[in-house]
Design a protein around this motif. Structure first.
Motif, PDB file in Angstrom:
ATOM      1  N   ASP A 144      53.473   6.904   2.965  1.00  0.00           N
ATOM      2  CA  ASP A 144      53.103   6.521   1.602  1.00  0.00           C
ATOM      3  C   ASP A 144      53.136   4.997   1.477  1.00  0.00           C
ATOM      4  O   ASP A 144      54.212   4.400   1.566  1.00  0.00           O
ATOM      5  N   TYR A 145      51.959   4.392   1.274  1.00  0.00           N
ATOM      6  CA  TYR A 145      51.949   2.916   1.224  1.00  0.00           C
ATOM      7  C   TYR A 145      52.529   2.379  -0.079  1.00  0.00           C
ATOM      8  O   TYR A 145      52.798   1.179  -0.207  1.00  0.00           O
ATOM      9  N   THR A 146      52.727   3.265  -1.054  1.00  0.00           N
ATOM     10  CA  THR A 146      53.286   2.799  -2.332  1.00  0.00           C
ATOM     11  C   THR A 146      54.816   2.739  -2.300  1.00  0.00           C
ATOM     12  O   THR A 146      55.435   2.255  -3.236  1.00  0.00           O
TER      13      THR A 146
ATOM     14  N   SER B 108      34.761   2.169  -8.187  1.00  0.00           N
ATOM     15  CA  SER B 108      36.168   1.985  -8.578  1.00  0.00           C
ATOM     16  C   SER B 108      37.085   1.980  -7.361  1.00  0.00           C
ATOM     17  O   SER B 108      38.234   1.562  -7.441  1.00  0.00           O
ATOM     18  N   GLY B 109      36.579   2.462  -6.212  1.00  0.00           N
ATOM     19  CA  GLY B 109      37.390   2.473  -4.991  1.00  0.00           C
ATOM     20  C   GLY B 109      38.475   3.537  -5.014  1.00  0.00           C
ATOM     21  O   GLY B 109      39.433   3.485  -4.240  1.00  0.00           O
ATOM     22  N   GLN B 110      38.350   4.520  -5.893  1.00  0.00           N
ATOM     23  CA  GLN B 110      39.400   5.535  -6.036  1.00  0.00           C
ATOM     24  C   GLN B 110      38.996   6.914  -5.552  1.00  0.00           C
ATOM     25  O   GLN B 110      39.784   7.850  -5.645  1.00  0.00           O
ATOM     26  N   LYS B 111      37.787   7.069  -5.065  1.00  0.00           N
ATOM     27  CA  LYS B 111      37.377   8.430  -4.718  1.00  0.00           C
ATOM     28  C   LYS B 111      38.164   8.930  -3.506  1.00  0.00           C
ATOM     29  O   LYS B 111      38.626   8.153  -2.679  1.00  0.00           O
TER      30      LYS B 111
ATOM     31  N   VAL C  96      48.524   6.550   3.243  1.00  0.00           N
ATOM     32  CA  VAL C  96      47.826   6.834   1.981  1.00  0.00           C
ATOM     33  C   VAL C  96      48.801   6.695   0.812  1.00  0.00           C
ATOM     34  O   VAL C  96      50.006   6.532   1.016  1.00  0.00           O
ATOM     35  N   ALA C  97      48.271   6.804  -0.413  1.00  0.00           N
ATOM     36  CA  ALA C  97      49.124   6.825  -1.597  1.00  0.00           C
ATOM     37  C   ALA C  97      49.789   8.203  -1.721  1.00  0.00           C
ATOM     38  O   ALA C  97      49.329   9.184  -1.126  1.00  0.00           O
ATOM     39  N   THR C  98      50.839   8.254  -2.544  1.00  0.00           N
ATOM     40  CA  THR C  98      51.644   9.480  -2.691  1.00  0.00           C
ATOM     41  C   THR C  98      50.775  10.714  -2.940  1.00  0.00           C
ATOM     42  O   THR C  98      50.970  11.763  -2.324  1.00  0.00           O
TER      43      THR C  98
ATOM     44  N   ASP D 100      41.940  -0.080   9.894  1.00  0.00           N
ATOM     45  CA  ASP D 100      41.880  -0.230   8.439  1.00  0.00           C
ATOM     46  C   ASP D 100      40.594   0.447   7.997  1.00  0.00           C
ATOM     47  O   ASP D 100      39.504  -0.102   8.158  1.00  0.00           O
ATOM     48  N   ALA D 101      40.727   1.662   7.439  1.00  0.00           N
ATOM     49  CA  ALA D 101      39.541   2.442   7.074  1.00  0.00           C
ATOM     50  C   ALA D 101      39.064   2.123   5.672  1.00  0.00           C
ATOM     51  O   ALA D 101      38.058   2.687   5.226  1.00  0.00           O
ATOM     52  N   VAL D 102      39.772   1.250   4.964  1.00  0.00           N
ATOM     53  CA  VAL D 102      39.392   1.038   3.557  1.00  0.00           C
ATOM     54  C   VAL D 102      39.352  -0.438   3.139  1.00  0.00           C
ATOM     55  O   VAL D 102      39.111  -0.759   1.974  1.00  0.00           O
TER      56      VAL D 102
ATOM     57  N   SER E  16      42.407   8.283   2.853  1.00  0.00           N
ATOM     58  CA  SER E  16      41.982   9.219   1.811  1.00  0.00           C
ATOM     59  C   SER E  16      40.529   9.043   1.379  1.00  0.00           C
ATOM     60  O   SER E  16      40.003   9.853   0.626  1.00  0.00           O
ATOM     61  N   GLY E  17      39.859   8.000   1.860  1.00  0.00           N
ATOM     62  CA  GLY E  17      38.458   7.771   1.486  1.00  0.00           C
ATOM     63  C   GLY E  17      37.520   8.614   2.343  1.00  0.00           C
ATOM     64  O   GLY E  17      37.953   9.468   3.128  1.00  0.00           O
ATOM     65  N   ALA E  18      36.225   8.355   2.192  1.00  0.00           N
ATOM     66  CA  ALA E  18      35.229   9.126   2.962  1.00  0.00           C
ATOM     67  C   ALA E  18      35.397   8.872   4.464  1.00  0.00           C
ATOM     68  O   ALA E  18      35.386   9.813   5.275  1.00  0.00           O
ATOM     69  N   ILE E  19      35.560   7.600   4.834  1.00  0.00           N
ATOM     70  CA  ILE E  19      35.720   7.286   6.257  1.00  0.00           C
ATOM     71  C   ILE E  19      37.084   7.778   6.746  1.00  0.00           C
ATOM     72  O   ILE E  19      37.201   8.377   7.816  1.00  0.00           O
ATOM     73  N   GLY E  20      38.116   7.542   5.948  1.00  0.00           N
ATOM     74  CA  GLY E  20      39.475   7.904   6.368  1.00  0.00           C
ATOM     75  C   GLY E  20      39.660   9.399   6.570  1.00  0.00           C
ATOM     76  O   GLY E  20      40.210   9.832   7.596  1.00  0.00           O
TER      77      GLY E  20
HETATM   78  N1  LIG Z   1      30.863  -0.701   8.161  1.00  0.00           N
HETATM   79  C1  LIG Z   1      30.015  -0.195   7.268  1.00  0.00           C
HETATM   80  O1  LIG Z   1      28.813  -0.264   7.402  1.00  0.00           O
HETATM   81  C2  LIG Z   1      30.597   0.474   6.068  1.00  0.00           C
HETATM   82  C3  LIG Z   1      29.934   1.535   5.488  1.00  0.00           C
HETATM   83  C4  LIG Z   1      30.517   2.180   4.428  1.00  0.00           C
HETATM   84  C5  LIG Z   1      31.726   1.694   3.948  1.00  0.00           C
HETATM   85  N2  LIG Z   1      32.301   0.614   4.513  1.00  0.00           N
HETATM   86  C6  LIG Z   1      33.578   0.082   4.017  1.00  0.00           C
HETATM   87  O2  LIG Z   1      34.575   0.949   4.479  1.00  0.00           O
HETATM   88  C7  LIG Z   1      35.606   1.024   3.522  1.00  0.00           C
HETATM   89  C8  LIG Z   1      35.929   2.496   3.252  1.00  0.00           C
HETATM   90  O3  LIG Z   1      34.809   3.196   2.767  1.00  0.00           O
HETATM   91  P1  LIG Z   1      35.039   4.636   2.146  1.00  0.00           P
HETATM   92  O4  LIG Z   1      33.727   5.129   1.719  1.00  0.00           O
HETATM   93  O5  LIG Z   1      35.887   5.448   3.034  1.00  0.00           O
HETATM   94  O6  LIG Z   1      35.910   4.201   0.871  1.00  0.00           O
HETATM   95  P2  LIG Z   1      36.322   5.068  -0.361  1.00  0.00           P
HETATM   96  O7  LIG Z   1      36.015   6.492  -0.133  1.00  0.00           O
HETATM   97  O8  LIG Z   1      35.794   4.398  -1.581  1.00  0.00           O
HETATM   98  O9  LIG Z   1      37.924   4.876  -0.314  1.00  0.00           O
HETATM   99  C9  LIG Z   1      38.647   5.052  -1.429  1.00  0.00           C
HETATM  100  C10 LIG Z   1      40.069   5.504  -1.055  1.00  0.00           C
HETATM  101  O10 LIG Z   1      40.851   4.377  -0.663  1.00  0.00           O
HETATM  102  C11 LIG Z   1      42.150   4.539  -1.212  1.00  0.00           C
HETATM  103  N3  LIG Z   1      42.759   3.230  -1.434  1.00  0.00           N
HETATM  104  C12 LIG Z   1      42.500   2.377  -2.449  1.00  0.00           C
HETATM  105  N4  LIG Z   1      43.282   1.289  -2.351  1.00  0.00           N
HETATM  106  C13 LIG Z   1      44.045   1.468  -1.241  1.00  0.00           C
HETATM  107  C14 LIG Z   1      45.051   0.670  -0.617  1.00  0.00           C
HETATM  108  N5  LIG Z   1      45.435  -0.508  -1.109  1.00  0.00           N
HETATM  109  N6  LIG Z   1      45.620   1.142   0.501  1.00  0.00           N
HETATM  110  C15 LIG Z   1      45.237   2.341   1.019  1.00  0.00           C
HETATM  111  N7  LIG Z   1      44.305   3.146   0.459  1.00  0.00           N
HETATM  112  C16 LIG Z   1      43.714   2.697  -0.659  1.00  0.00           C
HETATM  113  C17 LIG Z   1      41.916   5.258  -2.532  1.00  0.00           C
HETATM  114  O11 LIG Z   1      43.024   6.055  -2.890  1.00  0.00           O
HETATM  115  P3  LIG Z   1      44.271   5.421  -3.713  1.00  0.00           P
HETATM  116  O12 LIG Z   1      43.728   4.366  -4.636  1.00  0.00           O
HETATM  117  O13 LIG Z   1      44.853   6.611  -4.433  1.00  0.00           O
HETATM  118  O14 LIG Z   1      45.188   4.878  -2.664  1.00  0.00           O
HETATM  119  C18 LIG Z   1      40.713   6.169  -2.227  1.00  0.00           C
HETATM  120  O15 LIG Z   1      41.113   7.472  -1.879  1.00  0.00           O
HETATM  121  C19 LIG Z   1      35.137   0.266   2.296  1.00  0.00           C
HETATM  122  O16 LIG Z   1      35.776  -0.993   2.310  1.00  0.00           O
HETATM  123  C20 LIG Z   1      33.662   0.099   2.521  1.00  0.00           C
HETATM  124  O17 LIG Z   1      33.167  -1.088   1.972  1.00  0.00           O
HETATM  125  C21 LIG Z   1      31.785   0.031   5.569  1.00  0.00           C
END
Ligand SMILES: NC(=O)c1ccc[n+]([C@@H]2O[C@H](COP(=O)([O-])OP(=O)(O)OC[C@H]3O[C@@H](n4cnc5c(N)ncnc54)[C@H](OP(=O)(O)O)[C@@H]3O)[C@@H](O)[C@H]2O)c1
Length: 341
Positions: free
Chosen positions: A197-199, A307-310, A179-181, A215-217, A157-161
């Motif tokens: 749903d991981y929850t 916050s890690g919630q986007k 992902v979450a629900t 593991d995208a997050v 659900s994140g930017a990468i995912g």
């Molecule tokens: N390799 C690199 O150079 C690089 C560059 C950018 C980012 N990254 C890393 O890549 C990761 C992902 O980046 P991103 O920008 O995609 O992150 P992001 O957008 O901040 O991801 C947030 C998402 O993760 C979900 N999430 C939170 N806790 C979770 C859990 N326990 N299980 C599953 N999903 C969960 C959140 O939804 P819910 O809380 O509702 O589940 C939210 O939708 C980060 O760890 C970042 O540090 C690495």
């Protein structure tokens, strides 16, 4: 011009809205009036110089550059000598190299090779999608995802995912998204064949195995997921993992040539923006916009992203007046068609 200036590492409190000199396009560069930018996890890492070793790239004691921001969408203001692909007024998007000032400013200069014309009819906030897709694409290229492969994307659900689900589907892979629900319907709408749903219990007990688990997050681990891997399957991570374990495992995998755990390094920007433009133009890729922040509130955007919630991306309305989310009133025809395959 107004810019979000960062002169020392720290919390979002160190991001200050100040006046800065308007840049001038050097040879091969394009000067862009920024309409939309993002705050993303890469910007947050640069702000806090995290992980610590990244100071060798960002600057040891303080950031080498004072204006962050990778993604931009805006209008061409001027072109430097030899930059022939764009003319003033063209609507463009792309990715700023991290070696020079970025897009958290009213104007930015970007090498022409990192700029593409926006697909016709696209809004500025729909075009600031490069960062997550860039890292997602690096992972899929590294594991050489092909049609028919089965891939599980954890944290989709994140930017990468959200980007990875879409790019993996266009490769013809069978995608399971965890992902979450609240995100189940979103990932299905992005093309996931199955959403878990991981929850609601232990996702590793689903009784299926995969060619690739990503593991995208940064919230699971190889040890938790290894029972999900087929023999010869690969675990890929976008994060170092708890106590940097992914780095150690990736080094060990490389030394033993088992290729079991990989942390794909992003490559060069060259060609990537065109690749993405092609996907967007053909309807195979779209932005998932979570929240929009006014430029003056960019520090709050950092706080929210940290916050890690986007979900997907967080957009900064640099030009103001909510204009980033407005449909284009006049579509400037693309002057170039350098879109990749
Ligand atoms: N390799 C690199 O150079 C690089 C560059 C950018 C980012 N990254 C890393 O890549 C990761 C992902 O980046 P991103 O920008 O995609 O992150 P992001 O957008 O901040 O991801 C947030 C998402 O993760 C979900 N999430 C939170 N806790 C979770 C859990 N326990 N299980 C599953 N999903 C969960 C959140 O939804 P819910 O809380 O509702 O589940 C939210 O939708 C980060 O760890 C970042 O540090 C690495």
């Amino acid at each position: 011009m107004k810019a979000a200036i960062v002169t020392r590492y720290g919390s979002p409190d160190v991001v200050k809205m100040l006046d800065a000199p308007k840049p001038t396009a050097a040879a091969g560069e394009v000067l862009i009036r920024v309409h939309a930018a993002t705050v993303n996890r890469t910007d947050c890492g640069e702000l806090r110089a995290h992980p610590f070793f990244m100071r060798f790239f960002y600057g040891i004691r303080r950031p080498r550059r004072t204006i962050f921001g990778l993604d931009f969408a805006g209008k061409v203001e001027a072109a430097g000598a030899g930059a022939i692909s764009f003319k003033p007024g063209d609507r463009v998007f792309g990715m700023c190299p991290s070696t020079s000032n970025g897009a958290h400013a009213e104007y930015v200069c970007v090498p022409e090779r990192a700029v593409e014309a926006m697909p016709a009819g696209m809004r500025f906030d729909e075009a600031v999608v490069c960062e997550g897709a860039f890292y997602a694409n690096a992972v899929l290229k590294r594991i050489d995802l092909k049609s028919g492969h089965r891939i599980l994307i954890y944290g989709a659900s994140g930017a990468i995912g959200t980007a990875m689900v879409q790019l993996a589907k266009t490769s013809g892979a069978v995608v399971t998204a965890v992902v979450a629900t609240r995100h189940l319907e979103l990932v299905k709408s992005l093309g996931a064949d199955r959403a878990i749903d991981y929850t609601c219990g232990d996702f590793t007990r689903m009784g299926e195995t995969f060619d690739f688990v990503v593991d995208a997050v940064g919230k699971t681990s190889f040890f938790q997921c290894r029972k999900l891997l087929k023999p010869g399957g690969v675990f890929a991570a976008t994060d170092l993992g708890p106590w940097g374990q992914n780095l150690v495992l990736a080094l060990w995998s490389s030394l033993t040539r088992s290729n079991r755990v990989v942390i794909p390094a992003p490559g060069r920007i060259n060609g990537f923006v065109g690749f993405l433009r092609n996907r967007m133009e053909t309807g195979k890729f779209r932005a998932i916009v979570d929240r929009r922040f006014a430029f003056a509130a960019i520090a709050d955007a950092y706080r929210y992203v940290e916050s890690g919630q986007k979900v997907g991306i967080v957009v900064i309305d640099v030009a103001g007046a909510g204009e980033v989310a407005a449909a284009p009133t006049q579509t400037t025809p693309a002057t170039v068609g350098r879109g990749g395959s």
